[in-house]
Motif scaffolding. Structure first.
Motif, short mmCIF file in Angstrom:
data_model
loop_
_atom_site.label_atom_id
_atom_site.label_comp_id
_atom_site.label_asym_id
_atom_site.label_seq_id
_atom_site.Cartn_x
_atom_site.Cartn_y
_atom_site.Cartn_z
N LEU A 288 -4.46 46.51 48.93
CA LEU A 288 -4.31 45.78 50.18
C LEU A 288 -5.65 45.56 50.87
O LEU A 288 -5.91 44.48 51.43
CB LEU A 288 -3.35 46.53 51.10
N GLN A 289 -6.50 46.55 50.86
CA GLN A 289 -7.81 46.39 51.49
C GLN A 289 -8.65 45.35 50.75
O GLN A 289 -9.35 44.55 51.37
CB GLN A 289 -8.52 47.74 51.53
N ARG A 290 -8.55 45.34 49.42
CA ARG A 290 -9.27 44.31 48.66
C ARG A 290 -8.71 42.92 48.96
O ARG A 290 -9.46 41.96 49.10
CB ARG A 290 -9.16 44.62 47.17
N ALA A 291 -7.40 42.82 49.07
CA ALA A 291 -6.78 41.53 49.36
C ALA A 291 -7.24 41.01 50.72
O ALA A 291 -7.56 39.82 50.87
CB ALA A 291 -5.25 41.66 49.33
N ILE A 292 -7.31 41.88 51.72
CA ILE A 292 -7.74 41.45 53.05
C ILE A 292 -9.21 41.01 53.02
O ILE A 292 -9.59 40.02 53.66
CB ILE A 292 -7.52 42.58 54.07
N ALA A 293 -10.04 41.74 52.27
CA ALA A 293 -11.46 41.35 52.18
C ALA A 293 -11.60 39.97 51.57
O ALA A 293 -12.41 39.15 52.03
CB ALA A 293 -12.21 42.39 51.35
N ILE A 294 -10.80 39.66 50.56
CA ILE A 294 -10.85 38.34 49.93
C ILE A 294 -10.37 37.28 50.92
O ILE A 294 -10.97 36.20 51.06
CB ILE A 294 -9.99 38.32 48.65
N LYS A 295 -9.29 37.56 51.62
CA LYS A 295 -8.76 36.60 52.60
C LYS A 295 -9.77 36.34 53.72
O LYS A 295 -9.94 35.20 54.16
CB LYS A 295 -7.46 37.12 53.20
N ARG A 296 -10.40 37.40 54.18
CA ARG A 296 -11.37 37.24 55.26
C ARG A 296 -12.47 36.26 54.83
O ARG A 296 -12.93 35.44 55.63
CB ARG A 296 -11.97 38.59 55.62
N GLU A 297 -12.87 36.33 53.57
CA GLU A 297 -13.95 35.49 53.07
C GLU A 297 -13.49 34.08 52.73
O GLU A 297 -14.24 33.12 52.92
CB GLU A 297 -14.55 36.15 51.81
N THR A 298 -12.25 33.95 52.26
CA THR A 298 -11.83 32.65 51.72
C THR A 298 -11.03 31.80 52.71
O THR A 298 -11.26 30.59 52.79
CB THR A 298 -10.98 32.87 50.46
N VAL A 299 -10.08 32.39 53.44
CA VAL A 299 -9.24 31.58 54.33
C VAL A 299 -9.53 31.81 55.80
O VAL A 299 -9.01 31.09 56.65
CB VAL A 299 -7.74 31.83 54.04
N GLY A 300 -10.33 32.84 56.10
CA GLY A 300 -10.69 33.07 57.49
C GLY A 300 -9.68 33.90 58.25
O GLY A 300 -8.55 34.12 57.81
N THR A 301 -10.07 34.33 59.42
CA THR A 301 -9.25 35.26 60.20
C THR A 301 -8.20 34.56 61.05
O THR A 301 -7.43 35.23 61.73
CB THR A 301 -10.15 36.11 61.11
N LYS A 302 -8.15 33.24 61.04
CA LYS A 302 -7.12 32.53 61.81
C LYS A 302 -5.98 32.05 60.91
O LYS A 302 -5.06 31.38 61.37
CB LYS A 302 -7.74 31.35 62.55
N SER A 303 -6.06 32.37 59.64
CA SER A 303 -5.05 31.94 58.69
C SER A 303 -3.83 32.85 58.75
O SER A 303 -3.94 34.06 58.95
CB SER A 303 -5.64 31.96 57.28
N LEU A 304 -2.66 32.25 58.52
CA LEU A 304 -1.45 33.05 58.43
C LEU A 304 -1.54 34.04 57.28
O LEU A 304 -1.05 35.16 57.38
CB LEU A 304 -0.24 32.14 58.24
N TYR A 305 -2.16 33.62 56.18
CA TYR A 305 -2.33 34.54 55.06
C TYR A 305 -3.05 35.81 55.49
O TYR A 305 -2.71 36.91 55.08
CB TYR A 305 -3.13 33.86 53.94
N PHE A 306 -4.07 35.64 56.28
CA PHE A 306 -4.84 36.79 56.73
C PHE A 306 -3.96 37.72 57.58
O PHE A 306 -4.00 38.95 57.42
CB PHE A 306 -6.06 36.33 57.53
N HIS A 307 -3.16 37.14 58.45
CA HIS A 307 -2.33 37.96 59.33
C HIS A 307 -1.20 38.65 58.56
O HIS A 307 -0.82 39.77 58.90
CB HIS A 307 -1.78 37.11 60.47
#
Length: 974
Positions: A288-307
């Motif tokens: 999960l931590q790796r997934a969040i790190a990837i999301k932070r870099e690729t889709v940004g912190t305003k993306s639903l995926y990130f949340h």
């Protein structure tokens, strides 16, 4: 037209349903009529803009202008007296843009308008028709009208199935299949929210099949369907299938998808969720931590995926009681979901509900009630059909309302909870029993204790199914409620049962690998599997009985079937416990009997259990003639904080005396002390954080400074610690002539690794493992133990050269230890590092550090693990683990004594002398010698330890009066 890839991805992330309507006849209309060529050209221009890979351009004003122009132009052209259907198509596309931008009221109005215009022509424009219904259904769902949304989605999914069956597949493109898939996906989400988990699995299977057909098995969007299908299977309690699809998603993603694609991170995330649900939470954190790190870099912190990622990581941290880490994740996720989906966002409501759960666990009932009620209200604005939210909120809200003395509100919530649970298509027996207990509790019904006992029995059965003993949040919360009912009604037997389940969970967690080793016996393994099969059948029968009770069904027949299976389960369980007592004890699943516990107490003994549940700490005092159940006045969080503070301030020069006395006051209340009476020996069963509390150093009254006369608890009681409620009498004292001593200590350090990464001197225990073996680099960072050899020699001197065997330095190895017949020693001392703290799961387990293996040696790694200990045959009356708790990382979730002390008991050891923290060599040798000598003289073992500690306090040794020197020693077992 088809949606752009970016738009499709965003619609998938919304995780909500679409809705459909029934068409009228088209009255001979033809889409390619030459008279409408200019309208079709405008549609083509708008589609090209809308499907632009640049999301900002696709959603820009130019695209909206084209759609508005088409609406105006097509509305002026009449077909059978109606506006041309391309006006409806353009309107639906505008609705789609509004939806993507989070303008849900406008999107819903626009979608309904477009669908009404398109209805007579829907078979000529099937894709826009399905698209419009999808938008409408999604917004209905997030507005709380889930039942209506699901009905519309079901109609739309059926329409899609008919349409795709009738047309030539060559005429369909990827976006068409994606739309069909998304409709089924959204329908699955709606069914899930309604608690129709079996229907949700079926719908998601259709969604996955559509993507495989249209996109191929390796497309990123197909991978998304694998992990979503896994999620639905998980909710339907089909864990084995769920893990298979989650692993398939990761394997395909790793082989075929760029790490920057959202599906790559989501696949990692889903597998992490699966691992956490099957008791491997610490292992799941890495995914999960790796997934969040990837999301932070690729889709940004305003993306639903990130949340979604934040939400999921928080869900792993909660069962680990890492509330401070989880809280900011949910705060950010809740805000993010609302920003995109609006105030009625179901995902935002779920995040808020979890924040309420954290408030409850943290001793903030007012804040918890506000958040839980708000979360429920957000998705209930239009309907009461979002049963998934009710199942999440009610079990926490009802106890909080009762704590706040809001009886009427609690009773109303309990009625709703019971009604909604009974309406679920596949309610687990636990949910039905919990709802029934909550309703009787809130109503003040005298039968609440019987309902609580039934729920406890279900939880015990569930514990017997699981290999790791892990309790979910809702199960720990339910046990808290059972204990509250027990305290209110002074039902000591009920409290004993609930506390044993909580303690057994810790024991099972600590001993997972021990039980795996024991159950490798084919005969035992076959019997355990038979028991588990029978328990599953009993759970099904329990569910049938509870549903019959809730819905006025055939109670007599279902009760008879349930009672028959219950008798069979109890018979199998008793037979295994009789024939394989070590396995039963290691699982921690034996139900204690209050009368037997009382009968097992000596004439001057009493027992005290201190059990943190979910939001509270419960106390159970048992004497030979009475029992008392209480809930501590402080919250669980506040008391655990006191334990942490006390441990953190413990130094050779002092400690936090106010914290120590505050703990004494919370635990040893007047009523508890009255029940303990004049007992001199106190057996303590501490669970969770209280397993790391040295009770001996609690002062009975406030003190400003430590001196030789400080009124420590050890002056009043001789103390013995029990991991469970199994009662055992002291073995007969050793015969000195027959006793032999084995001392193991001062192992050789693990050699430093070239170019090793710097690491802290002490780390959590699981950091000393890599995969299934010892991590030599991490072990090389352990500090030396220069005094341990002297400690071993000091104890050995009492037994003489003929009676003592020493294994020091290089000789303190696994191979040398295994070569000995350990059944011939009366006292065994280990003076070495013990890896007993932190989260022990997966392949890691508690262990003693021995000397590193010789180069080329096989079958050893320098660690003597708990499962290896349990397989030994030890005849010692005493096993002494000196300075065993030298690895950092104690936590509220650390299992009691990490299973290492218990493993020695399973191997045959009588009593264990264990230290809570590294102690001075001279103090350790003194307490060890004096305790063993006292026991040899015939003193009860707890009394022998008590006298040794008091004698050390009175000695002239430097600092001997300080608790840091004498207090870490505890007696475990007999």
């Amino acid at each position: 037209m088809g949606l752009s890839t970016r738009a499709i991805i965003m619609l998938m992330a919304l995780a909500s349903p679409p809705v459909f309507a029934a068409p009228d006849a088209m009255r001979g209309f033809q889409r390619d009529d030459a008279r409408y060529a200019n309208l079709r050209a405008m549609e083509t221009r708008g589609t090209a803009l809308f499907e632009n890979d640049d999301f900002d351009k696709a959603m820009g004003p130019a695209t909206r202008d084209v759609w508005h122009q088409l609406v105006a132009a097509a509305s002026r052209v009449k077909v059978n007296g109606l506006p041309h259907p391309l006006a409806a198509v353009a309107t639906i596309n505008l609705a789609s843009m509004d939806q993507i931008e989070g303008k849900n009221p406008q999107a819903l109005a626009m979608a309904e308008k477009g669908l009404a215009m398109l209805a007579p022509f829907r078979d000529a424009y099937p894709i826009p028709w399905m698209q419009g219904l999808s938008i409408k259904g999604y917004i209905q769902s997030i507005n709380g009208d889930v039942a209506t949304g699901a009905q519309t989605l079901a109609e739309g999914s059926a329409y899609a199935d008919r349409h795709f069956a009738q047309v030539d597949p060559k005429t369909l493109d990827k976006s068409d299949y994606m739309l069909k898939s998304n409709i089924a996906f959204s329908l699955a989400q709606a069914y899930s929210r309604l608690g129709r988990n079996s229907d949700a699995v079926e719908a998601q299977k259709r969604s996955m099949d559509a993507r495989i057909t249209g996109l191929g098995p390796h497309d990123p969007d197909t991978v998304a369907s694998y992990y979503t299908y896994a999620q639905m299977l998980l909710r339907a309690d089909r864990n084995a299938e769920a893990e298979r699809y989650a692993r398939q998603a990761v394997e395909v993603a790793t082989a075929h998808i760029d790490t920057k694609h959202p599906s790559y991170a989501r696949a990692l995330e889903m597998l992490g969720i699966l691992l956490s649900r099957t008791g491997r939470r610490v292992e799941s954190l890495a995914y999960l931590q790796r997934a969040i790190a990837i999301k932070r870099e690729t889709v940004g912190t305003k993306s639903l995926y990130f949340h979604y990622g934040l939400n999921n990581l928080g869900a792993i941290l909660l069962p680990l009681e890492r509330y401070a880490d989880a809280e900011p994740l949910y705060i950010e996720a809740e805000k993010g979901f609302r920003a995109v989906e609006g105030e009625a966002s179901p995902q935002a409501a779920r995040a808020l509900a979890f924040l309420g759960l954290i408030d409850q666990a943290s001793g903030r009932p007012d804040e918890a009630a506000t958040k839980l009620e708000t979360a429920l209200a957000r998705v209930r604005a239009a309907t009461t059909q979002d049963r998934d939210m009710g199942q999440r909120v009610y079990p926490h809200l009802i106890p909080v309302l009762l704590d706040l003395q809001q009886q009427d509100k609690a009773a109303a919530a309990a009625r709703d909870y019971a009604a909604e649970t009974a309406a679920l298509d596949n309610s687990p027996a636990f949910a039905l029993a919990n709802a029934a207990m909550m309703q009787r509790w809130a109503d003040g019904d005298p039968s609440r204790t019987a309902a609580a006992a039934q729920l406890a029995a279900l939880l015990r059965d569930e514990q017997n199914l699981r290999d790791d003993g892990e309790l979910a949040d809702e199960q720990r919360a339910a046990l808290d409620s059972i204990l509250a009912i027990a305290a209110d009604s002074q039902d000591a037997a009920l409290a004993l049962d609930a506390m044993a389940i909580l303690a057994g969970s810790k024991i099972a967690q600590a001993n997972r690998l021990v039980t795996e080793r024991l159950v490798s016996d084919p005969a035992l393994g076959e019997r355990v599997r038979a028991l588990q099969d029978k328990v599953r059948a009993l759970q099904t029968a329990d569910r049938a009985l509870l549903r019959a009770l809730a819905t006025a069904g055939d109670v007599t027949a279902t009760r008879s079937a349930r009672d028959r299976l219950d008798a069979e389960v109890n018979g199998l369980r008793a037979a295994i416990s009789r024939d394989y007592p070590r396995w039963a004890e290691a699982r921690g699943g034996v139900k204690p009997d209050l009368a037997q516990v009382q009968a097992g107490l000596g004439k001057d003994e009493a027992l005290l259990a201190v059990t943190p549940a979910f939001g509270h700490v419960y106390l159970l005092a048992i004497s030979r003639t009475g029992a008392r159940v209480e809930r501590a006045a402080m919250s669980r969080a506040a008391m655990v904080a006191l334990v942490d503070r006390l441990r953190a301030t413990m130094t050779p020069g002092g400690m936090d005396l106010p914290a120590a006395h505050a703990l004494y006051g919370q635990i040893f209340t007047p009523a508890i002390l009255a029940t303990l009476g004049k007992a001199h020996v106190l057996r303590i069963v501490p669970t969770g954080a209280f397993a790391s509390l040295p009770f001996a150093l609690l002062p009975e009254r406030p003190v400003a400074a430590v001196d030789r006369d400080t009124p420590w608890l050890i002056r009043r009681y001789a103390l013995a610690v029990q991991p469970s409620f199994a009662m055992e009498a002291d073995k007969r004292p050793m015969q000195v002539a027959a006793s032999r001593f084995l001392g193991v200590g001062a192992p050789m350090p693990f050699p430093a690794v070239a170019n090793a990464t710097p690491a802290p001197t002490l780390m959590a225990a699981n950091q000393y493992f890599r995969g299934s073996a010892a991590d030599d680099e991490a072990l090389s960072h352990l500090p030396p133990l220069p005094g341990s050899a002297d400690e071993v020699r000091g104890v050995a001197s009492r037994y003489g050269a003929q009676g003592a065997t020493l294994m020091l330095g290089e000789a303190a190895s696994e191979s040398a230890l295994r070569a000995l017949d350990l059944s011939t020693y009366g006292v065994i001392l280990f003076a070495t590092h013990g890896l007993v703290s932190g989260q022990m799961e997966g392949v890691t387990e508690p262990a003693l550090v021995l000397s590193p293996p010789a180069p080329g040696a096989t079958g050893e790694d320098g660690l003597l693990t708990a499962s290896e200990v349990a397989a030994m045959r030890i005849g010692a009356d005493w096993v002494i683990l000196s300075a065993c708790n030298t690895a950092a990382g104690d936590s509220a979730q650390a299992p009691a004594y990490s299973g290492l002390a218990q493993a020695f008991r399973y191997a045959g050891a009588g009593s264990l002398l264990v230290s809570h923290w590294p102690v001075r060599d001279d103090a350790s040798a003194f307490v060890t010698l004096e305790t063993v000598k006292g026991a040899e003289r015939g003193l009860p073992r707890a009394v022998a330890l008590q006298r040794a500690m008091l004698k050390l306090m009175r000695s002239s040794r430097p600092g001997a009066a300080q608790p840091y020197i004498w207090a870490p020693f505890i007696l475990v077992g007999r």
